[in-house]
Every structure is written in C-alpha cells, then in structure tokens.
Design an enzyme around this catalytic site. Structure first.
Site, short mmCIF file in Angstrom:
data_model
loop_
_atom_site.label_atom_id
_atom_site.label_comp_id
_atom_site.label_asym_id
_atom_site.label_seq_id
_atom_site.Cartn_x
_atom_site.Cartn_y
_atom_site.Cartn_z
N GLU A 180 -5.52 4.94 4.26
CA GLU A 180 -6.73 4.43 3.61
C GLU A 180 -7.47 5.57 2.89
O GLU A 180 -7.42 6.73 3.30
CB GLU A 180 -7.65 3.80 4.67
CG GLU A 180 -9.00 3.30 4.20
CD GLU A 180 -8.93 2.12 3.23
OE1 GLU A 180 -8.62 2.34 2.04
OE2 GLU A 180 -9.24 0.98 3.65
N PRO A 189 -1.56 1.33 5.14
CA PRO A 189 -0.90 2.40 5.92
C PRO A 189 -1.67 3.71 5.83
O PRO A 189 -1.70 4.49 6.78
CB PRO A 189 0.47 2.53 5.25
CG PRO A 189 0.68 1.26 4.50
CD PRO A 189 -0.66 0.72 4.15
N SER A 210 -7.86 7.21 -12.22
CA SER A 210 -8.55 6.46 -11.17
C SER A 210 -9.10 7.38 -10.10
O SER A 210 -8.52 8.43 -9.80
CB SER A 210 -7.54 5.50 -10.54
OG SER A 210 -7.98 5.07 -9.29
N ASP A 225 -10.37 -5.03 -17.67
CA ASP A 225 -10.87 -3.98 -18.57
C ASP A 225 -10.41 -4.22 -20.00
O ASP A 225 -11.18 -4.03 -20.95
CB ASP A 225 -10.38 -2.60 -18.11
CG ASP A 225 -11.00 -2.19 -16.79
OD1 ASP A 225 -11.77 -2.98 -16.23
OD2 ASP A 225 -10.71 -1.06 -16.34
N GLU A 266 -8.77 6.79 -7.17
CA GLU A 266 -7.75 6.81 -6.13
C GLU A 266 -6.98 8.14 -6.13
O GLU A 266 -6.32 8.49 -5.16
CB GLU A 266 -6.75 5.66 -6.34
CG GLU A 266 -7.20 4.34 -5.78
CD GLU A 266 -7.25 4.32 -4.26
OE1 GLU A 266 -6.25 4.63 -3.62
OE2 GLU A 266 -8.33 3.99 -3.72
N TYR A 318 0.33 4.11 -5.67
CA TYR A 318 -0.49 3.89 -6.87
C TYR A 318 -1.24 5.17 -7.25
O TYR A 318 -1.22 5.61 -8.41
CB TYR A 318 -1.49 2.75 -6.61
CG TYR A 318 -2.56 2.65 -7.67
CD1 TYR A 318 -2.31 2.02 -8.87
CD2 TYR A 318 -3.83 3.21 -7.47
CE1 TYR A 318 -3.28 1.94 -9.86
CE2 TYR A 318 -4.80 3.13 -8.44
CZ TYR A 318 -4.52 2.50 -9.64
OH TYR A 318 -5.48 2.43 -10.61
#
Ligand code: G4F
Length: 332
Positions: free
Chosen positions: A283, A281, A127, A13, A129, A151
């Site tokens: 998902e 571990p 993110s 990026d 995530e 993260y």
C-alpha cells in the site's frame, strides 16, 4: 489553430482536457481503440457531447506502427499522453500487461514524435504513485521515487523516458506529477467514485452496503478539471520541466467516506464493511503534494476544496441515479 493530440481522450482527464482545448480554440485529435469506435454508446460516453468537434483516430498503444501512422498523419503541435492502465489494484493482478502497455506506449509515442514531428510539445501523465513509500512529506519534484506497484513502476519508467527524450533529443517534453484528481466522471473502480456511487444507490434503496479496503490510506485529492489546465500550462512555458500538481492537503479514505455519507444525510458506520480482500499487496499509505513550483512558475492553484469535491461528486451521483430511476419508471 493549434493542433493537439490526446492519448486517453475517452477517460476522465482526456475528456476534460479535450473540452478545455476546444474552448482555447484548438483543433483536437484523439487516439482511441478500434473497439471504442464500434461501441460508442458505452466507450465514448465521456466525450459524446463533443464528438462532432474532435477528430478520433483508431490505434493501439501496443502497436508502434499504428502510433507512427497517426503522428505522420496528424503531426500535432502539442501531444498529451494520458493513456495508460491506470488502476493500481489491477496492476497487481496483471503486472505484465500493465508494465508492457504503459512503458511501451509512452516509448512508442515519444519515438514516433521524434521521427515525425520533433517540434511537438509533449506532456506525460506521471503520478504521485511514483513516490510510493514516501521518505518525506509533502512530496515535491525532488523527492526520491519508491514505487509500490507495477503501475507505479511503469510511471517511473515513463517519467525517465520523458526526461531522456528531453535531454538526449531536445524534445519539449514535460512530466506532470499529478496527485489523485477526481470528478463526477471518475471510473467506478477508483475509491472515490465507488464511494459516491454506492452512497447514492444506498440513498435510493438500490444497495445496502459498501465494502472497502484500507480506510486509513491518505490521499491528496483534487478536482480533475483544474488539473488538466495545469497540463496545458506546462506546455505553454518557454522551457520544458517537471511539476507536482496537488492541493497540499491529505485526507483518509475514512474522511472521504464520512463526508460522502454526510452529504446524503446517512450515517456511514451503518453501511461500510471493511474487507481484507480489498487490501493491496503493498500500500501507499500517505500522499501529500507540494505544488509550490507549479504555483510560482505556472501560476496554477487549485480552488475546489476536499469538502466541495466530495459534495459535488455525491450530488452528481444522486442526480444520475434519480434520473435513471425515473427513466425506468417511465419505461415500465
Ligand atoms: O482510488 P484509488 O484506487 O487510487 P490510487 O491507488 O491512489 O491511484 C489513483 O491515483 C494515482 C495518483 O496518485 C493515479 F496515478 C492512479 O492512476 C489512480 O488514479 O485508491 C485510493 C486509496 C488506496 O490507498 C486504496 O487502498 O483507497 C484505498 N481503498 C480502500 N478501499 C480502495 C478501496 N481503493 C479502491 N480502488 N477500492 C476500494 O474498495
């Protein structure tokens, strides 16, 4: 000339953003690790073609004094904070360094900005995530966070630090909640590039197998150069805000694999092997973004489709490997 500072300028990026800002007539500065300056061939490869037009400053996101010194020296008008340990899987192997570096790094950049150039506009690379174990689909700016990795946790902390600096100190600070975005410059540790690179190696007889983890995971994959434009648009608005950036389409890893092998004229089922060791571990099973706010306020819309994205990544890797092959032949 507007002065911009990019952390993480050597990444996918960062390199696209630096190119984009140069095209817009910006003076572009970047923070890099000292080791990168000592090994430019490998560590600065994504920005090699623009090195003579940008200003690089050695610093570490783990050191507040080094960040403070750069803010003092450069005093940017726009700061894009992209640097992070961004590989989700690795964050399980080294939770402490991911969490410390990612959260402290964001905190140091924000704090140094507040002290030295409080008028600077700030972008934080949040993110998808952060949504993790999603409670609704598609995910938008008000969908609750439930991160599933160190993260993801570090990005949620960065998101709230950014909001807090906006609310407490009046900093023009924006969060981009970017869904997965890929390109021919993507790192090999991420699943898309691992796939396209291995497909190309199989095509040239340099590999005979592709080991993958969870093929059922679904991601909303877009094209990175379009996403860096969205970052810039956020900082051009009258008011700071947070935006989801996504295509609104979700595909499985299996879909990506199948399309990638297809582009190379190969049958994926002959080469792909699922390995339990590559499962995580915890998902994130499915991500799909709702970017209607970005479309309405920023006028941002993605153009590169999933199919086109896979095609351009496979073709780039086929070209790279072909060229490397030819070079080897010439040098032998
Ligand atoms: O490509 P990935 O490693 O990307 P992931 O975890 O979605 O994270 C990326 O996107 C985020 C935005 O949502 C960024 F914030 C983050 O920094 C990064 O850029 O994995 C994608 C999916 C996962 O579900 C993973 O379990 O692919 C699955 N997968 C299956 N086999 C694999 C593999 N991932 C990797 N890296 N390697 C495999 O062999």
């Amino acid at each position: 000339m507007t002065k911009a500072l990019i952390t993480g300028i050597t990444g996918q990026d960062g390199s696209f953003l630096a190119e984009f800002l140069l095209q817009q007539g910006y003076e572009v500065h970047g923070i890099v690790r000292r080791v990168a300056l000592e090994d430019p061939g490998r560590r600065l490869s994504r920005i090699a073609h623009i090195l003579d037009r940008i200003h690089l400053h050695p610093a570490s996101l783990e050191s507040y004094p080094s960040i403070f010194r750069i803010m003092d020296k450069v005093c940017p008008e726009e700061c894009y904070h992209l640097a992070a340990q961004s590989y989700v899987s690795y964050s399980f192997d080294d939770e402490f360094s991911t969490i410390n570096t990612n959260i402290d790094g964001t905190h140091f950049v924000l704090s140094a900005l507040k002290e030295k150039c409080a008028d600077c506009r700030f972008y934080f690379a949040g993110s998808s995530e952060m949504f993790g174990k999603v409670c609704e689909s598609p995910q938008h700016e008000n969908t609750p966070f439930h991160p599933r990795s160190p993260y993801g946790i570090s990005k949620v902390a960065g998101f709230y630090l950014t909001q807090n600096y906006r609310e407490a100190y009046g900093i023009f600070a924006c969060n981009g909640i970017l869904f997965n975005h890929e390109s021919e410059r993507r790192g090999f540790e991420f699943v898309t590039r691992k796939i396209t690179n291995t497909v190309a190696r199989i095509k040239f007889g340099l590999a005979d197998r592709l080991d993958l983890g969870n093929l059922d995971a679904k991601r909303d994959w877009g094209y990175a150069p379009e996403y860096v434009r969205a970052m810039w648009l956020m900082l051009q608005q009258d008011n700071p805000d947070d935006y989801v950036i996504a295509t609104g389409e979700s595909h499985t890893v299996r879909d990506f694999v199948s399309r990638a092998f297809d582009v190379a004229g190969l049958d994926w089922e002959k080469y792909v092997r699922v390995s339990e060791t590559l499962y995580r571990p915890a998902e994130v099973c499915e991500l799909k973004g709702d970017a209607r706010k970005a479309q309405k306020v920023l006028g941002w819309q993605p153009e590169v489709t999933f199919s086109k994205l896979v095609e351009l990544m496979v073709e780039a890797d086929l070209t790279n490997i072909h060229a490397a092959h030819e070079n080897l032949a010439v040098n032998q």
